[in-house]
Scaffold this active site. Structure first.
Site, short mmCIF file in Angstrom:
data_model
loop_
_atom_site.label_atom_id
_atom_site.label_comp_id
_atom_site.label_asym_id
_atom_site.label_seq_id
_atom_site.Cartn_x
_atom_site.Cartn_y
_atom_site.Cartn_z
N ASN A 311 0.83 -1.20 0.00
CA ASN A 311 0.00 0.00 0.00
C ASN A 311 0.87 1.26 0.00
O ASN A 311 0.68 2.18 0.81
CB ASN A 311 -0.95 0.01 1.20
CG ASN A 311 -2.23 0.80 0.93
OD1 ASN A 311 -2.41 1.35 -0.15
ND2 ASN A 311 -3.11 0.85 1.91
N HIS A 347 -9.84 3.66 8.25
CA HIS A 347 -10.42 2.38 7.83
C HIS A 347 -11.81 2.16 8.43
O HIS A 347 -12.63 1.47 7.82
CB HIS A 347 -9.50 1.22 8.23
CG HIS A 347 -8.37 1.00 7.28
ND1 HIS A 347 -7.16 1.62 7.41
CD2 HIS A 347 -8.27 0.21 6.18
CE1 HIS A 347 -6.35 1.24 6.44
NE2 HIS A 347 -7.01 0.38 5.68
#
Length: 471
Positions: A311, A347
């Site tokens: 990521n 998240h």
């Protein structure tokens, strides 16, 4: 009669939203090839990108597209009204993060769902980053120190196209408005003639990892870790299974990022226009939006390699806009914790996110304390150089460490809910907590006693294997 998406979902066993997601990422390839044939200027290109990107989001989320349209409208309003105000960043940050968190509150379930909040979290970073960049640009101009990184406020068409870029609107990667502006102006075109070939490479890599993930989950699935069969395994085999499960799970993310990167490459967005001296680049290198460093990931020998390779663009965003902006704390550890907390709340609210990022902090801190003790001991390094068998054993041990414990740390991130990840950790006797908490407290002092610094290291001569400083 089933529509094509439902038919594919029924045949593959995947959910309809997952099928739409994959189809949308793949659809970005032909859209990108058509973009390469456009002969008009920036306005036509922005219009094409905006319309195709909006169509992709509408295909996936229908009327829920209004969430992202509202975000773009508010961002444009903030950029126009507050463009030269110190309020631009706090207002933009508060609105976009607040809206995302409210969305999580109303849509979150016990599992990971593909809903409008998934592309919205990508959008949030993109628009907050834009506010930061605009604010920085205005400050440089006010100080009489403008540079090549200063950007103007985008028009509404530019903002929509930047936000809904078809190859990245659903799953990333992140990129700056400066990159988009240079790309759409045609500045990258002389360097992207080989983009289709490079994109095919990324596409094939993505397909490979997707196949491995689909096959692997048939043997070690999420359900298996919650099953009574898993409980009956020996403690050693539980950890082996957990490591294999974690690796296969990570391949799911890697596959979609590689496919999305390949689509972005087709457009020509990914050219690296780095300043001379940053590192040696091929003049036509196209890895500027890479979200996964496959070579680093597959050759991990420490947990830090996962952070470095996985990521990448999101981590870069957080480093630039969160970690470095917390320098006023005058403490790298607090800045690191702040950055990880931001990632966790970005998240969502599930406890698993916070546990995983806390574990990341603990592991990285332990490795930074322990690694220099090994690298600065000349006798140990000489022994490793002279004993191939010992080097092989160390290699196997490090691979076991990285694969098994990465899987262990991934459990809360995937299972999300407390009762699920707590059950699995109970089954494996909380071994990771024992290792990482004990390692942070006792391991470094113990190793310093057993492996003291060599005289050359003690004198201040840094060995070639010394770890890098934090950014």
């Amino acid at each position: 009669m089933l529509n094509p998406v439902e038919a594919l979902a029924s045949a593959s066993g995947a959910s309809a939203p997952a099928i739409r997601l994959i189809l949308s990422v793949l659809l970005a390839y032909p859209i990108g090839l058509l973009y390469r044939q456009l002969k008009g200027g920036a306005t036509l290109r922005n219009l094409y990108i905006a319309l195709t990107g909006l169509s992709i989001v509408a295909f996936n989320y229908g009327t829920d597209i209004y969430h992202s349209l509202l975000a773009v409208a508010v961002s444009f309003l903030c950029n126009s009204v507050l463009g030269r105000s110190s309020l631009l960043v706090p207002v933009s940050f508060t609105y976009h993060m607040g809206y995302l968190l409210i969305g999580y509150y109303y849509t979150t379930s016990d599992t990971y769902d593909i809903k409008w909040t998934m592309p919205h979290c990508v959008l949030v970073l993109r628009l907050i980053g834009l506010a930061f960049d605009l604010s920085d640009s205005r400050k440089k101009e006010a100080d009489g120190k403008p540079d090549a990184k200063c950007i103007p406020a985008p028009s509404i068409l530019e903002l929509v196209a930047f936000t809904y870029f078809p190859a990245t609107v659903l799953v990333g990667p992140q990129f700056s408005f400066l990159r988009y502006q240079r790309f759409v102006s045609g500045a990258y075109e002389p360097h992207t003639q080989n983009a289709p070939a490079y994109a095919m490479k990324k596409f094939l890599q993505g397909v490979f990892y997707l196949v491995v993930n689909q096959v692997g989950t048939q043997y070690v699935s999420d359900a298996y870790l919650m099953s009574s069969d898993f409980e009956q395994e020996s403690l050693f085999m539980k950890h082996v299974y957990m490591g294999c499960w974690g690796r296969i799970t990570l391949y799911k993310y890697i596959s979609i990022w590689l496919l999305a990167e390949g689509a972005a490459v087709i457009y020509g967005l990914t050219y690296i226009d780095a300043k001379p001296g940053e590192r040696e680049y091929c003049s036509d290198e196209l890895s500027g939006c890479s979200n996964i460093k496959v070579g680093v990931f597959e050759n991990t020998s420490k947990y830090g390699h996962y952070v470095e390779s996985f990521n990448v663009q999101t981590n870069t965003w957080v480093a630039n806009y969160v970690y470095k902006r917390l320098r006023f704390l005058n403490n790298r550890m607090l800045s690191h914790l702040g950055a990880l907390f931001f990632l966790a709340i970005w998240h969502g609210f599930h406890s698993g996110y916070y546990i995983t990022f806390l574990l990341e902090f603990m592991v990285i801190h332990m490795e930074k304390e322990v690694e220099p003790i090994f690298t600065r001991n000349d006798k140990l390094q000489q022994l490793l150089q002279s004993q191939p068998l010992l080097r092989a054993l160390v290699f196997v041990g490090l691979k076991f460490y990285t694969i098994v414990w990465a899987g262990w740390c991934l459990v809360p991130f995937v299972f999300l809910s407390f009762h699920k990840w707590w059950h699995i950790y109970t089954v494996v006797r909380f071994s990771g907590f024992i290792l990482f908490i004990g390692g942070n407290i006792f391991l470094a002092p113990l190793l310093r006693a057993v492996l003291p610094k060599s005289s050359s290291s003690a004198a201040g001569v840094a060995p070639s294997g010394a770890v890098k400083k934090d950014n």
